[in-house]
Design a protein around this motif. Sequence first.
Motif, PDB file in Angstrom:
ATOM      1  N   THR A   1       0.943  -1.122   0.118  1.00  0.00           N
ATOM      2  CA  THR A   1      -0.213   0.125   0.241  1.00  0.00           C
ATOM      3  C   THR A   1       0.692   1.269  -0.510  1.00  0.00           C
ATOM      4  O   THR A   1      -0.115   2.122  -0.831  1.00  0.00           O
ATOM      5  N   ALA A   2       1.881   1.214   0.848  1.00  0.00           N
ATOM      6  CA  ALA A   2       3.060   2.467   0.917  1.00  0.00           C
ATOM      7  C   ALA A   2       3.525   2.503  -0.849  1.00  0.00           C
ATOM      8  O   ALA A   2       3.499   4.076  -0.916  1.00  0.00           O
ATOM      9  N   ILE A   3       3.532   1.373  -1.633  1.00  0.00           N
ATOM     10  CA  ILE A   3       4.099   1.597  -2.581  1.00  0.00           C
ATOM     11  C   ILE A   3       2.804   2.308  -4.343  1.00  0.00           C
ATOM     12  O   ILE A   3       3.519   2.921  -4.668  1.00  0.00           O
ATOM     13  N   VAL A   4       1.831   1.833  -3.566  1.00  0.00           N
ATOM     14  CA  VAL A   4       0.694   2.480  -4.238  1.00  0.00           C
ATOM     15  C   VAL A   4       0.525   3.926  -3.774  1.00  0.00           C
ATOM     16  O   VAL A   4       0.525   4.249  -4.758  1.00  0.00           O
ATOM     17  N   ASP A   5       0.655   4.743  -2.959  1.00  0.00           N
ATOM     18  CA  ASP A   5       0.639   5.957  -2.648  1.00  0.00           C
ATOM     19  C   ASP A   5       2.014   6.307  -3.347  1.00  0.00           C
ATOM     20  O   ASP A   5       1.781   7.907  -3.485  1.00  0.00           O
ATOM     21  N   ALA A   6       2.954   6.142  -2.875  1.00  0.00           N
ATOM     22  CA  ALA A   6       3.759   6.437  -3.825  1.00  0.00           C
ATOM     23  C   ALA A   6       3.756   6.387  -4.991  1.00  0.00           C
ATOM     24  O   ALA A   6       4.284   7.461  -5.524  1.00  0.00           O
ATOM     25  N   GLN A   7       2.976   5.435  -6.259  1.00  0.00           N
ATOM     26  CA  GLN A   7       3.078   5.650  -7.133  1.00  0.00           C
ATOM     27  C   GLN A   7       2.683   6.724  -7.943  1.00  0.00           C
ATOM     28  O   GLN A   7       2.385   7.034  -8.651  1.00  0.00           O
ATOM     29  N   LEU A   8       0.954   6.389  -7.042  1.00  0.00           N
ATOM     30  CA  LEU A   8       0.273   8.120  -7.359  1.00  0.00           C
ATOM     31  C   LEU A   8       1.119   8.892  -7.376  1.00  0.00           C
ATOM     32  O   LEU A   8      -0.067   9.819  -8.303  1.00  0.00           O
ATOM     33  N   LYS A   9       1.098   9.498  -6.587  1.00  0.00           N
ATOM     34  CA  LYS A   9       2.240  10.773  -6.189  1.00  0.00           C
ATOM     35  C   LYS A   9       3.720  11.004  -7.250  1.00  0.00           C
ATOM     36  O   LYS A   9       4.220  11.948  -7.307  1.00  0.00           O
ATOM     37  N   GLY A  10       3.668  10.071  -8.213  1.00  0.00           N
ATOM     38  CA  GLY A  10       4.389  10.167  -9.512  1.00  0.00           C
ATOM     39  C   GLY A  10       6.494   9.596  -8.227  1.00  0.00           C
ATOM     40  O   GLY A  10       7.258   9.859  -8.643  1.00  0.00           O
ATOM     41  N   GLU A  11       6.620   8.821  -7.033  1.00  0.00           N
ATOM     42  CA  GLU A  11       7.646   9.382  -6.422  1.00  0.00           C
ATOM     43  C   GLU A  11       8.757   8.126  -7.382  1.00  0.00           C
ATOM     44  O   GLU A  11       9.679   7.742  -7.252  1.00  0.00           O
ATOM     45  N   ILE A  12       7.809   6.903  -7.232  1.00  0.00           N
ATOM     46  CA  ILE A  12       8.207   5.647  -7.977  1.00  0.00           C
ATOM     47  C   ILE A  12       7.179   5.727  -9.629  1.00  0.00           C
ATOM     48  O   ILE A  12       6.463   6.179  -9.798  1.00  0.00           O
ATOM     49  N   ASP A  13       8.014   4.758 -10.500  1.00  0.00           N
ATOM     50  CA  ASP A  13       7.652   4.396 -11.920  1.00  0.00           C
ATOM     51  C   ASP A  13       6.666   3.284 -11.474  1.00  0.00           C
ATOM     52  O   ASP A  13       5.553   3.653 -11.670  1.00  0.00           O
ATOM     53  N   TRP A  14       7.477   1.992 -11.420  1.00  0.00           N
ATOM     54  CA  TRP A  14       7.034   1.148 -11.664  1.00  0.00           C
ATOM     55  C   TRP A  14       6.580   0.061 -10.539  1.00  0.00           C
ATOM     56  O   TRP A  14       8.020  -0.114  -8.851  1.00  0.00           O
ATOM     57  N   THR A  15       6.190  -1.036 -10.029  1.00  0.00           N
ATOM     58  CA  THR A  15       6.311  -2.207  -8.929  1.00  0.00           C
ATOM     59  C   THR A  15       5.679  -2.997  -9.930  1.00  0.00           C
ATOM     60  O   THR A  15       4.654  -3.026 -10.177  1.00  0.00           O
ATOM     61  N   MET A  16       5.670  -4.113  -8.776  1.00  0.00           N
ATOM     62  CA  MET A  16       5.277  -5.750  -9.364  1.00  0.00           C
ATOM     63  C   MET A  16       4.140  -5.397  -8.606  1.00  0.00           C
ATOM     64  O   MET A  16       4.326  -5.937  -7.185  1.00  0.00           O
ATOM     65  N   ASP A  17       2.773  -5.284  -8.249  1.00  0.00           N
ATOM     66  CA  ASP A  17       1.881  -5.868  -8.115  1.00  0.00           C
ATOM     67  C   ASP A  17       1.231  -6.510  -7.803  1.00  0.00           C
ATOM     68  O   ASP A  17       0.729  -7.079  -8.918  1.00  0.00           O
ATOM     69  N   VAL A  18      -0.396  -6.898  -6.657  1.00  0.00           N
ATOM     70  CA  VAL A  18      -0.495  -7.753  -6.856  1.00  0.00           C
ATOM     71  C   VAL A  18      -1.939  -7.507  -7.097  1.00  0.00           C
ATOM     72  O   VAL A  18      -2.621  -6.547  -6.904  1.00  0.00           O
ATOM     73  N   MET A  19      -2.556  -9.266  -7.743  1.00  0.00           N
ATOM     74  CA  MET A  19      -3.248  -8.035  -8.520  1.00  0.00           C
ATOM     75  C   MET A  19      -5.013  -7.454  -7.522  1.00  0.00           C
ATOM     76  O   MET A  19      -5.520  -6.770  -8.581  1.00  0.00           O
ATOM     77  N   HIS A  20      -5.088  -7.572  -6.437  1.00  0.00           N
ATOM     78  CA  HIS A  20      -6.616  -6.983  -6.214  1.00  0.00           C
ATOM     79  C   HIS A  20      -5.840  -5.937  -5.717  1.00  0.00           C
ATOM     80  O   HIS A  20      -7.263  -5.053  -5.353  1.00  0.00           O
ATOM     81  N   SER A  21      -5.095  -5.329  -5.811  1.00  0.00           N
ATOM     82  CA  SER A  21      -4.375  -3.255  -5.382  1.00  0.00           C
ATOM     83  C   SER A  21      -4.961  -3.210  -6.919  1.00  0.00           C
ATOM     84  O   SER A  21      -4.677  -2.227  -6.429  1.00  0.00           O
ATOM     85  N   ALA A  22      -3.689  -3.974  -7.896  1.00  0.00           N
ATOM     86  CA  ALA A  22      -3.089  -3.033  -9.074  1.00  0.00           C
ATOM     87  C   ALA A  22      -4.754  -3.197  -9.510  1.00  0.00           C
ATOM     88  O   ALA A  22      -4.688  -2.156 -10.821  1.00  0.00           O
ATOM     89  N   ILE A  23      -5.541  -3.939  -9.730  1.00  0.00           N
ATOM     90  CA  ILE A  23      -6.342  -4.080 -10.682  1.00  0.00           C
ATOM     91  C   ILE A  23      -7.815  -2.518 -10.722  1.00  0.00           C
ATOM     92  O   ILE A  23      -8.295  -2.326 -11.608  1.00  0.00           O
ATOM     93  N   PRO A  24      -7.724  -2.267  -9.687  1.00  0.00           N
ATOM     94  CA  PRO A  24      -8.858  -2.088  -8.607  1.00  0.00           C
ATOM     95  C   PRO A  24      -8.523   0.040  -9.660  1.00  0.00           C
ATOM     96  O   PRO A  24      -9.363   0.440 -10.183  1.00  0.00           O
ATOM     97  N   LEU A  25      -7.296   0.185  -9.311  1.00  0.00           N
ATOM     98  CA  LEU A  25      -6.396   1.289  -9.882  1.00  0.00           C
ATOM     99  C   LEU A  25      -6.502   1.547 -11.576  1.00  0.00           C
ATOM    100  O   LEU A  25      -6.555   2.344 -12.118  1.00  0.00           O
ATOM    101  N   HIS A  26      -5.961   0.585 -12.335  1.00  0.00           N
ATOM    102  CA  HIS A  26      -5.627   0.152 -13.669  1.00  0.00           C
ATOM    103  C   HIS A  26      -7.008   0.928 -14.321  1.00  0.00           C
ATOM    104  O   HIS A  26      -7.498   1.405 -15.213  1.00  0.00           O
ATOM    105  N   ARG A  27      -7.811  -0.498 -13.605  1.00  0.00           N
ATOM    106  CA  ARG A  27      -9.287   0.524 -14.530  1.00  0.00           C
ATOM    107  C   ARG A  27      -9.993   1.538 -13.615  1.00  0.00           C
ATOM    108  O   ARG A  27     -10.794   2.457 -14.490  1.00  0.00           O
ATOM    109  N   GLY A  28      -9.786   1.877 -13.043  1.00  0.00           N
ATOM    110  CA  GLY A  28      -9.930   3.161 -12.792  1.00  0.00           C
ATOM    111  C   GLY A  28      -9.013   4.757 -12.557  1.00  0.00           C
ATOM    112  O   GLY A  28      -9.333   5.639 -12.768  1.00  0.00           O
ATOM    113  N   GLY A  29      -8.094   4.248 -13.643  1.00  0.00           N
ATOM    114  CA  GLY A  29      -6.799   4.846 -14.811  1.00  0.00           C
ATOM    115  C   GLY A  29      -5.902   5.731 -13.462  1.00  0.00           C
ATOM    116  O   GLY A  29      -5.148   6.219 -13.873  1.00  0.00           O
TER     117      GLY A  29
END
Lengths: 328, 499
Positions: free
Chosen positions: A193-221
């Motif tokens: 979750t800390a990674i997703v937070d950093a990713q939304l702010k542009g602190e990091i480019d990419w990560t390998m995320d687990v499905m259930h966390s990545a998919i809603p964010l992907h679908r929500g753009g």
Amino acid sequence: MRRTSLDCVRAFVLVVAATLLAGTAVAQDNFPNRALRIVVPFPPGGPNDVLARLVSDHLSKVWGQPAVVENRPGGGGNLAADLVVKAPADGYTLLIGATGIMAVNQFVYKNLPYSSSRDLVAATMLAHAPLILTVGTHVTATTLADYVAFVKANPGKRNWAHPGVGTSPQLAAATFVARAGLDMASIPYRGTTAIVDAQLKGEIDWTMDVMHSAIPLHRGGKVRALAVTAKQRWPLFPEIPSMAEAGYPDVDAAAWFCIAVHAGTPRPIVERLGAEIARGMKSEDSKQRLASFGMLDISGTPDEARRYIDAQIAYWRPIVEGLKITVE
Amino acid sequence: MELFDNLALGFSVALTWQNLLFCMIGVLIGTLIGVLPGIGPVATIAMLLPITFYAPPIAAIIMLAGIYYGAQYGGSTTSILVNMPGEASAVVTCLDGYPMARMGRAGAALTVAAVGSLFAGIVGTLALAFFTSPLLAVANSFGSPEYCSLMALGLAASVVLAQGSILKATMMIFVGMLLGLVGTDVQSATLRYTFGLPELSDGIGFVSVAMGLFGMSEIILNLERRLRQQGVIAKIGSLFPSREEWRRAIPASARGTGLGALLGVLPGGGAVMSSFASYALEKRVSKTPERFGNGAIEGVAGPEAANNAGAQTSFIPLLILGIPSNAVLALLAGAMMIHGVAPGPQIASSKPELFWGVIASMFMGNVMLVIINLPLIGLWVRLLKIPYGILFPAILFFCCVGVYTLNNSWFDVLATAFFGILGYMFRKLGCEMAPLLMAYVLAPLFEENLRRSMLLSRGDAMVFIDRPVSAGLIAATIILILIVILPNFRKTREVAFKE
């Protein structure tokens, strides 16, 4: 005198052995005749925990015995595994085994108090899902090839994130970085979750995320999924390309889960556990709940589980050794 | 107005008999587990999760959310009555709540906490409904350097929590920092100060440290002082705050609410800071800071409001971005997923009845909480009349059960006992526990964000000054340190010149 005492000993041993054997036979016939416990190596809320609660719900309904879920987080799952290995080998203590405990940790950790291949046996697989490589929306690339080209044009300037050294997302991501020959900094975070937070702010480019966390964010753009870490596309999200398509066939890391018990557990009990749990996993209700975590059911027999896990061990061993990662 | 349509939709969902009932059950369970020392919402929600499989998703989520914010209400009760903080946010409530209880003002402290919490809960929920985007903008301006500077400010401000010697408080901060660094280093996965104990590989559990240092050491002291005395508190005054107490408490609650609502949005440890920041603020703005630590009602009203406002606004990152700010919300996110509702950016548009229904239920839940809690205050306070010889084994029993259920580990129970003895020794030496505990919570966050910022900036420390929010926080830290040091420095110089 001597002879008789030996006879006595012999008779005693025979009686004890017979009683013990009878005991196990009875134990197998009326298994389970008391509460089971399901040890979860992580805190409540994640896929480990949810699977445990699905299994618990099913077993307590069909067997009429409570199956108590016990969260025992710590040490990358090793504390929970150690607990199960030290419990009696009677099939009453189940472990949610995952990629770390069952395959990766033995190559990553220097001193493990248990050996997953010697001390644990899987009754059945439960479910699996590949990881997803997501980029934040500040990254303009829309394909993995574009992104690799972008990083190569900006060597040493971009960052990727992982949830801890020796975790399967970190190993899979490091493999991808090595195969693609990228010059980037890896930034550790505490948890996805800390990674997703950093990713939304542009602190990091990419990560390998687990499905259930990545998919809603992907679908929500909010993030863009560029690849799933598998040879084929994932049936639940066929719109996302696979790593093999993108040219990295050996980035093939799945998050998978099984039910493991003490290796000394009588075979009939292991099979009974496996068969009943697999029956529960194949119900429509379970399938739906799994799908909401992006996972698919792979439950089956103990032998099928053994083959799956052996293949995983064969996959991870050279990767960990190639990356030279060790944890105390 | 689209927003009013949404809220109307929400209330139409929340006001059905079924959802009201689930909300009621949730806040009732929340209150109960909040009151039991050590038994936290994580264990409770985890245990209730399979039961919710059979409930409709909206009702289930309304109930689980109710447990979460209900526990925030109940949490203050043990802090005030027996000096047992069950979670980080309740630590500062002990500082003045418990002295109030010893003066016979437990009822007033609990009433102020409950009413302040209602106000904060409703304001927090309003913020959740109306000010989502500006609050998210605040959260978005917080990257690793900002978190690092915020934690530095927090560490410096930990001194303010102490009333006695500044030297001792500073020492306690360093001890706390060392305790906080036990465990696995995030960057290298190296184990630090674990002495070969695998149980320490994820650090020392907060509840063990807090319950040991505060609650257990208090019990040891009480046993030493007055074993034969009837009850902890001889007299019990009026249950209701006096006019003077209200006059002090109301502005403190309002300030706490604002601070809590703002900090609650930060997922990386903002909520931890909210009650603590509010206490530090109240002590700073007070004309009589010397009353703090001896039963100042502002020291209860402010932090309690902050913690409840924060509990509501911490739903913003979860419901809007799918980022849970703490372990309870992570569990709630898991529960939502089990029910086929993935928390994330789409939830408000794809499931408006759920999104707004849950928000509307929070208004109802907060009102129910006050209705449940106010009459209970009399009951809680009467517990203090129980002879201590009966009360303290019961407290110890619930503590051990609670600590054990956190990780199902006896190690945590032993650790609590260890910190109980350590806390007793610290008290005998006149060292205060609150700065230690804050440092213990903040140090790992500080270190992690410091090192991450340096990695991200490729070793350039100017990153903390170049970014305006971070620069502001650093400036505040320096000013705070100067304020603390200068008067003491002057005093020692005066003493030196006299001689």
